[in-house]
Design an enzyme around this catalytic site. Structure first.
Site, short mmCIF file in Angstrom:
data_model
loop_
_atom_site.label_atom_id
_atom_site.label_comp_id
_atom_site.label_asym_id
_atom_site.label_seq_id
_atom_site.Cartn_x
_atom_site.Cartn_y
_atom_site.Cartn_z
CB SER A 5 -1.07 -0.04 1.24
OG SER A 5 -2.22 -1.00 1.02
CG ASP A 42 -14.80 -0.30 0.03
OD1 ASP A 42 -15.13 -1.47 -0.85
OD2 ASP A 42 -14.09 -0.57 0.85
CG ASP A 69 -10.75 -3.01 1.02
OD1 ASP A 69 -10.61 -2.99 2.20
OD2 ASP A 69 -10.91 -2.12 0.46
CG HIS A 89 -12.61 1.28 3.89
ND1 HIS A 89 -12.22 0.22 3.10
CD2 HIS A 89 -11.73 1.38 4.83
CE1 HIS A 89 -11.11 -0.28 3.73
NE2 HIS A 89 -10.54 0.37 4.81
CB CYS A 137 -10.21 2.29 0.57
SG CYS A 137 -11.40 1.65 -0.32
#
Length: 663
Positions: free
Chosen positions: A328, A352, A365, A371, A384
């Protein structure tokens, strides 16, 4: 009957004989005279030179090797003088083993010394002097000197030795020197200044000692020495002094280096810290490390086996030779690409649900249930995955590649060390060239999705990640990263910068850069690293990352307890600080550390606290890290598995799932 001789005839014969003898004598003297003329006139210069060579010996004077300092003047590599006991095999009149046994009665010669001597003798020329013992004490020198007449071909020499006073600290940066072997000798012969290495026994083998060998070596001098028939020096006729090698002043802050190395404890990994405005590398950590002093005189077999066969790979220079998925930590760059390419606005968001379907393949996810509403700010702060699955699909692999390339991802940075790996920034062109069969050459759309969260084919070095972070912090101004800041002439003290100006600029909109920086500040205030940076006396910008090492079976949940330690996820973190006027940019990878927020970010906090505030960690950082469990998600399937699915029917298999990163 009486015989009467012809007197005239006899006299004539005698005269001819006399003439012939006289001619022969003249011919002999003429030959001798011609030879004398040839030797004394025509060959005079040659024989005078040979006579002088028998009387005069040209002895090279090896220059002092240049010193290496950190940015604050701390000595990292120095020289010291010591005595060595050396044998010239060509001058030995007795059996070599018997000679060594006799010598061992005067001076201790360990089995290790004998093995090293025999190895050096195999690699050296017969007329060269080879050390059998180094660093003799004054008492040992005195004992041998008294008995020297017993050992023709054995001498005591005063030599300079290289020393690395801080041991394993910054060993991968400094490197080490070692005795010249046959491979080195061949390389030297091919150099333009090969004559400059006459009399030199040591050469840079790794690190800056190798890449700056020409600067550090210096200029060899010479002495004309009159020698006796026995080969002993009588007097010096002339002398051209050696010029010491240049000194290297590094960009490294060795105290920051120590703080980070201590903070790693027993964990494996790498950290690179760069000053964004100059490209100065402030810290270069590769853990575990090694002691370069072991290599100077030739490492013993036991120590070599321990280093070379260790599963921890202490000899691997991880910042340039280790490649890892960025996880990430890639998301801020993806977010910047979205703004610059017009794919997103800061306010534009998605809902999401906790997954993204591409065909029949489900990319999940890390947060079950999703989220909720996610705009660009929340996508970075709360990391996310779904947001970036969708974004990667819209940008395409080549769009991602073209935007990321100027930031140095998948490119050689040109750092002043050897063995830098390029890493892998995938593109359709790369895949066409990397594989053989037509089916393998094809890029499948499903392979693009994972790139958005720093997985899939993405593999970068910690240096590349720090380099890209520094460029972002420096508003797109690219400074070449370097470890040597200044080369100092050891005689005149004149100094020369190695990187005097910027390399290029990436045309980025300042408002977009400011938005991305603000999202990274949000990570440290309310996001995944907020707990780590709580109470900091400065504002930093950061991003956590967690990247899988192996894929797991479909629908299987990740549980660190059930996975071998070396197969657990890598922990990553990038940061720069202060956020408004960055003085330092950092990337870190903790191998198999688990979550970036737990394993990587705390080390960066200690580094920033020291560099910006002068605060040293109080707690003992030697305690080995135990990763948290990740019970609520499964690791992302490997690119190889996705490729296998895609190649079977041109797309992801029905019902297949991929799970995103957990911070």
């Amino acid at each position: 009957m009486t015989e009467f001789k012809n007197a005239e005839r006899e006299l004539s014969l005698f005269r001819w004989r006399l003439i012939i003898v006289a001619l022969l004598v003249l011919a002999c003297f003429g030959g001798l005279l011609a030879r004398v003329v040839w030797l004394q006139v025509y060959k005079h210069a040659d024989y005078v030179a040979q006579a002088e060579e028998n009387r005069v010996s040209i002895v090279p004077i090896v220059p002092n090797r240049g010193l290496i300092y950190d940015r604050n003047g701390v000595v990292l590599a120095s020289n010291y003088s010591a005595y060595t006991l050396e044998i010239t095999p060509s001058k030995i009149r007795t059996d070599l083993d018997s000679l060594i046994e006799e010598l061992s009665g005067l001076i201790e010669i360990a089995p290790r010394d004998r093995k090293k001597f025999k190895k050096l003798m195999e690699e050296s020329k017969n007329f060269e002097s080879i050390p059998i013992r180094t660093r003799l004490t004054d008492e040992e020198v005195a004992r041998f000197t008294v008995q020297r007449f017993r050992f023709p071909g054995v001498e005591i020499q005063a030599r300079l030795f290289r020393q690395y006073p801080l041991g394993d600290v910054a060993a991968h940066v400094i490197g080490f020197i070692g005795r010249i072997n046959q491979r080195d000798a061949k390389r030297i012969e091919e150099m333009e200044d090969s004559a400059n290495y006459n009399g030199t026994d040591y050469i840079g083998k790794e690190g800056l000692e190798k890449s700056y060998e020409k600067e550090l070596h210096g200029q060899t001098g010479y002495e004309e020495v009159e020698v006796s028939a026995g080969g002993r020096a009588v007097r010096t006729l002339s002398r051209t002094g050696a010029t010491p090698g240049n000194n290297l002043i590094l960009s490294i802050d060795i105290e920051l280096q120590k703080v980070v190395e201590q903070a790693f404890g027993n964990q494996r990994g790498a950290l690179v810290a760069i000053e964004p405005s100059t490209g100065d590398v402030l810290a270069w950590v590769s853990r575990p490390s090694f002691d370069p002093n072991l290599f100077v005189e030739g490492i013993d077999q036991q120590s070599w086996d321990e280093l070379n066969n260790s599963l921890d790979r202490p000899l691997l220079n991880r910042p340039i030779s280790g490649t890892y998925p960025p996880g990430s930590t890639y998301k801020p760059f993806m977010a910047l690409a979205a703004l610059e390419l017009g794919k997103r606005t800061p306010q534009q968001g998605i809902s999401d649900p906790g997954y993204f379907y591409f065909g029949n393949h489900k990319f999940r996810d890390d947060k079950e249930g999703g989220h909720g509403f996610v705009d660009l700010y929340r996508s970075v702060v709360h990391s996310c995955d779904t947001y970036y699955y969708i974004l990667a699909n819209e940008m395409g692999v080549d769009g991602i590649h073209d935007f990321m390339k100027p930031f140095g991802f998948g490119q050689l940075t040109g750092i002043d060390l050897e063995h830098e790996k390029r890493g892998l920034l995938p593109s359709t062109e790369w895949k066409r060239n990397a594989y053989k069969s037509p089916q393998q050459k094809k890029w499948y759309a499903g392979e693009t999705i994972s790139l958005g969260i720093g997985q899939g084919y993405n593999h970068f070095t910690p240096l590349q990640l720090a380099y890209a972070t520094a460029i972002l912090a420096n508003n797109g101004v690219v400074m070449k990263p370097h470890l040597v800041k200044v080369i100092e002439n050891s005689v005149t003290r004149e100094r020369k910068l190695t990187v005097p100006k910027e390399s290029y600029r990436i045309p980025l909109k300042q408002e977009n850069l400011d938005i991305i920086k603000q999202t990274m500040v949000g990570v440290t205030r309310e996001g995944t690293s907020a707990k780590v940076f709580a109470g900091a006396e400065y504002v930093s910008a950061g991003k956590t990352g967690t990247a899988q090492v192996i894929g797991i079976k479909q629908n299987e949940k990740y549980n660190a307890k059930l996975i071998a330690e070396r197969l657990r996820d890598n922990a990553l973190y990038i940061a720069f600080a202060p956020a408004d006027k960055p003085r330092i940019a950092v990337s870190i990878v903790v191998e198999n550390g688990g979550f970036g927020a737990q394993a990587a970010a705390p080390i960066v906090r200690k580094a920033l606290d020291f560099y910006l505030l002068g605060k040293r960690p109080v707690e003992n950082a030697e305690k080995k890290h135990a990763p948290l469990l990740r019970e609520d998600s499964a690791a992302l399937r490997s690119a190889a598995e996705l490729k296998a699915d895609d190649e079977s029917d041109g797309g992801p298999k029905p019902g297949a799932e991929t799970v995103g990163n957990k911070e």
